[in-house]
Design a protein around this motif. Structure first.
Motif, short mmCIF file in Angstrom:
data_model
loop_
_atom_site.label_atom_id
_atom_site.label_comp_id
_atom_site.label_asym_id
_atom_site.label_seq_id
_atom_site.Cartn_x
_atom_site.Cartn_y
_atom_site.Cartn_z
N UNK A 182 51.28 38.23 43.60
CA UNK A 182 52.46 38.61 44.74
C UNK A 182 52.26 39.84 45.39
N UNK A 183 51.15 40.71 45.15
CA UNK A 183 50.91 41.95 45.86
C UNK A 183 49.75 41.77 46.63
N UNK A 184 48.67 40.76 46.46
CA UNK A 184 47.75 40.59 47.40
C UNK A 184 47.43 38.91 47.80
N UNK A 185 47.14 39.05 49.12
CA UNK A 185 46.36 37.44 49.16
C UNK A 185 45.78 36.72 48.38
N UNK A 186 45.96 35.40 48.27
CA UNK A 186 45.29 34.63 47.19
C UNK A 186 43.89 34.76 47.48
N UNK A 187 43.30 34.87 48.47
CA UNK A 187 41.63 34.89 48.80
C UNK A 187 41.19 36.12 48.50
N UNK A 188 41.91 37.41 48.54
CA UNK A 188 41.45 38.53 47.95
C UNK A 188 41.47 38.60 46.49
N UNK A 189 42.25 38.24 45.96
CA UNK A 189 42.41 38.01 44.35
C UNK A 189 41.27 36.99 44.16
N UNK A 190 40.99 36.08 44.62
CA UNK A 190 39.78 34.96 44.17
C UNK A 190 38.53 35.93 44.38
N UNK A 191 38.29 36.50 45.54
CA UNK A 191 37.18 37.27 45.82
C UNK A 191 36.99 38.29 44.74
N UNK A 192 37.89 39.13 44.45
CA UNK A 192 37.61 40.23 43.55
C UNK A 192 37.43 39.48 42.14
N UNK A 193 38.03 38.34 41.73
CA UNK A 193 37.65 37.74 40.50
C UNK A 193 36.06 37.41 40.45
N UNK A 194 35.76 36.91 41.60
CA UNK A 194 34.23 36.43 41.70
C UNK A 194 33.37 37.86 41.70
N UNK A 195 33.71 38.57 42.28
CA UNK A 195 33.11 39.71 42.43
C UNK A 195 32.93 40.71 41.00
N UNK A 196 33.91 40.75 40.19
CA UNK A 196 33.79 41.29 39.15
C UNK A 196 33.17 40.53 38.01
N UNK A 197 33.11 39.06 38.19
CA UNK A 197 32.39 38.44 37.42
C UNK A 197 30.83 38.63 37.63
N UNK A 198 30.42 38.73 39.22
CA UNK A 198 29.26 39.33 39.36
C UNK A 198 28.65 40.43 38.81
N UNK A 199 29.57 41.42 38.89
CA UNK A 199 29.35 42.92 38.47
C UNK A 199 29.02 42.68 36.85
N UNK A 200 29.85 41.91 35.99
CA UNK A 200 29.64 41.85 34.71
C UNK A 200 30.91 42.81 34.02
N UNK A 201 31.24 42.73 32.95
CA UNK A 201 32.28 43.17 32.02
C UNK A 201 32.37 44.60 32.01
N UNK A 202 31.28 45.36 32.40
CA UNK A 202 31.57 46.65 32.40
C UNK A 202 31.90 47.41 33.58
N UNK A 203 32.22 46.47 34.68
CA UNK A 203 32.86 46.97 35.85
C UNK A 203 31.95 47.62 36.81
N UNK A 204 32.72 48.24 37.60
CA UNK A 204 31.84 49.01 38.81
C UNK A 204 31.35 50.38 38.40
N UNK A 205 31.80 50.66 37.25
CA UNK A 205 31.30 52.08 37.06
C UNK A 205 29.97 52.23 36.25
N UNK A 206 29.29 50.88 36.03
CA UNK A 206 27.97 50.92 35.39
C UNK A 206 26.91 50.81 36.30
N UNK A 207 25.65 51.13 35.80
CA UNK A 207 24.28 50.85 36.57
C UNK A 207 24.27 49.48 36.67
N UNK A 208 23.67 48.73 38.01
CA UNK A 208 23.29 47.58 37.96
C UNK A 208 21.98 47.31 37.97
N UNK A 209 21.38 46.29 38.22
CA UNK A 209 19.87 45.97 38.64
C UNK A 209 19.27 46.88 39.81
N UNK A 210 18.26 47.12 39.58
CA UNK A 210 17.71 48.21 40.43
C UNK A 210 17.56 47.83 42.06
#
Length: 640
Positions: A246-274
């Motif tokens: 109810x607070x964000x457009x549906x495509x924003x939510x879907x993209x965020x879910x997709x990107x969080x999945x790509x990042x992994x369960x540790x989230x945006x605060x963890x190191x990634x592949x170099x």
């Protein structure tokens, strides 16, 4: 036999220098004699080389090689001193220093320092500390790019007061890395330091010195910030919260879910592949494939902290010795000259033709390369192309890019394509064509080695602080690529926010998605405003008597040429400033407008000018245009 002996002496001398660790000024031949007791002096070694007629060219050659190494890397002052101190006296005599100066390129030595040392040694000798001080003066950069004011006023500008006597520090001006001392970055140099000081005093400053859109009023694009916010929030407050829909457009939510999945369960605060998150590199590769009509592979994509880090990493991998050189356009973006200087290589400028809209000619490229290779003995490793141009604002034609691609392919030169402004094209008759597309479609360029750079700091996004960037490798040796990965690994990874921004930039919302209408409206508003500002600024500058400016068809800058009265030129010389530095400081003091002297980007001898962005909001830019004219008239009247 003679050459073998000289090489052995040079090698042993270098080994002793390495052992001394750069601490107190050693007499290296004395160290050499400690391991070879019978060879207790330089006279012994020189006598072993042969008679004096043979000594002179040999020693001169060693001195030249040592000097070349110092000029490019800032290292080897002890070796150079010992080679000049041919009698091991611990001092350099007038004859020794005169002989040295006669046998090195005059252009490598600051004229004032040359005069000073000749006068100083005419009545006596100089010891190592005095020689070290002289080397600093001798390798001072062109006055137009010196950050003298910056170095003197840096601490005051950040609110602290340093100790004024650096002799109490073992790590000081003499002992620090000299290539760092010589490195210059005019975009944040003398004029900007003065502007910051004025701002701290309460003066209103219009910063047009750097392409930093949000800092001068550009609004962030909603879609990007919404997705970033959801990705950064803890899942229970973001993508996993029932109220998010109810607070964000549906495509924003879907993209965020997709990107969080790509990042992994540790989230945006963890190191990634170099090299960067795999799905985000997929997005970049698909974007390039669609743009060029030729396949791009995710394995060849590196996500980086802005394009600048990518450029630095590539140059680090390219530059191997002090005769390696990089060809860069003149004018150029100073990050190239800065990194080249710091890494200990040489820059070879190829001049863009201002009278022809900053065009590139094959003759200019060939002439500059020939002089560098055959006259100076440099090894051209790479050439930088900036399209659209910074600071010049031109958009290269396909023909221009073909000239560069063919030239690089012909001479086995790696092409570095800086294409961060590819969305910023305002002339409807011009279009962006990537260097990769041209290379693939041009006969003779099948084996061209190419690396291209892109960024989220420019375009219509302007998210400079996110530090999002990427590079694509094309026809690069797989072994070299593994070493670039190793270099990236030493920095662990680029910032996750920047990686997300790259994915968002190359894959915006689609026409059938909820955010599309607002997204296109915001993008269009930014683009049309930039287009108007580019036109109005250039027109305003050309309306000033004595100022001429080529059209800014792309990027974010204008690069006008300014004619100044002879008395102004004389005053600048008396102040030991370039005329455009004096002019830019005058403009700042009179109007509060902060520009960058053109000398910081390189320009033809005798040209005077500055670079300014057209990023301030339209009302403020229009005021600045009026102030440009008012200041110029006052300045010329003062020196009439």
């Amino acid at each position: 036999m003679l050459q073998t002996t000289v090489r052995l002496f040079s090698t042993k001398l270098g080994q002793q220098l390495s052992r001394c660790g750069g601490r107190s000024p050693p007499t290296l031949l004395r160290n050499y004699s400690s391991t070879h007791p019978k060879r207790a002096s330089s006279q012994f070694i020189f006598s072993r080389l042969g008679d004096s007629e043979k000594i002179t060219p040999i020693i001169a050659r060693l001195q030249q090689e040592s000097w070349d190494g110092y000029v490019s890397t800032g290292r080897g002052c002890h070796t150079l001193f010992q080679l000049l101190d041919t009698d091991s006296s611990g001092e350099i005599s007038w004859q020794e220093i005169r002989f040295f100066l006669e046998n090195v390129r005059e252009s490598d030595v600051n004229p004032a320092a040359r005069k000073e040392v000749l006068e100083a040694t005419s009545d006596g000798n100089i010891d190592f500390p005095a020689f070290q001080e002289w080397l600093i003066k001798a390798t001072m950069v062109d006055p137009g790019t010196m950050n003298t004011y910056a170095s003197e006023h840096y601490h005051a500008s950040i609110g602290s007061t340093p100790k004024k006597v650096d002799s109490v520090y073992s790590w000081n001006k003499n002992t620090m890395a000299q290539n760092l001392r010589r490195m210059q970055y005019a975009v944040r140099g003398e004029v900007v330091i003065r502007a910051d000081a004025m701002a701290a005093e309460g003066r209103k400053i219009i910063y047009t010195n750097i392409g930093n859109p949000h800092a001068v009023g550009q609004k962030p694009i909603t879609y990007y910030r919404q997705v970033l916010a959801l990705c950064d929030l803890p899942a229970e407050w973001g993508i996993a919260n029932d109220q998010i829909a109810s607070a964000f457009p549906s495509d924003v939510v879907e993209r965020a879910i997709e990107m969080r999945s790509a990042i992994g369960p540790a989230g945006t605060g963890a190191y990634t592949n170099s090299q960067g998150i795999g799905r985000f590199r997929d997005d970049v590769a698909k974007f390039i494939t669609a743009r060029d009509g030729h396949v791009s592979f995710p394995s060849n994509i590196f996500l980086t902290n802005g394009a600048s880090v990518a450029i630095e990493n590539v140059l680090t991998g390219l530059i191997g010795n002090n005769r390696d050189a990089i060809m860069i356009p003149i004018p150029q973006y100073p990050i190239y000259s800065a990194i080249i200087s710091r890494l200990g290589a040489r820059q070879v400028g190829y001049y863009l033709d201002e009278d022809k809209g900053w065009a590139i000619t094959e003759r200019e490229l060939e002439d500059r390369r020939t002089a560098a290779v055959e006259r100076d003995g440099f090894d051209i490793r790479a050439l930088t192309l900036i399209n659209p141009g910074n600071p010049t604002g031109q958009v290269l034609s396909r023909e221009d890019i073909e000239i560069i691609c063919k030239f690089c392919a012909k001479h086995d030169i790696v092409l570095l394509a800086d294409e961060v402004y590819q969305r910023n094209i305002y002339n409807e008759k011009k279009e962006f064509v990537s260097a990769k597309k041209v290379a693939i479609e041009t006969p003779g360029c099948e084996n061209l080695q190419l690396i291209s750079f892109h960024s989220t700091s420019k375009g219509l996004i302007g998210e400079c602080g996110r530090r999002g960037g990427c590079m694509e490798l094309h026809n690069i040796d797989p072994y070299v690529q593994t070493q670039l990965y190793k270099l990236a690994s030493s920095g662990l990874c680029s910032g996750v926010d920047g990686q997300m921004m790259m994915s968002l930039m190359v894959r915006p919302p689609l026409p059938d998605e909820d955010s599309y209408e607002l997204f296109t409206k915001e993008e269009s508003s930014i683009f049309e405003s930039l287009k108007r500002r580019a036109l109005s600024l250039v027109q305003g500058l050309n309306d000033i008597d004595g100022v001429t400016c080529t059209p800014s068809d792309g990027a974010m800058y204008a690069f006008p040429r300014v004619e100044l009265p002879p008395k102004a030129l004389a005053d600048a010389a008396a102040r030991e400033q370039t005329p455009d530095t004096m002019y830019a400081l005058s403009l700042l003091e009179e109007t509060g407008i902060c520009v960058v002297p053109a000398s910081g980007f390189g320009q033809k001898e005798g040209r005077i000018g500055f670079r300014t962005t057209f990023l301030p909001q339209e009302d403020e830019l229009n005021e600045a245009i009026v102030e440009f004219k008012r200041h110029h008239e006052l300045f010329c009247e003062k020196y009439a």
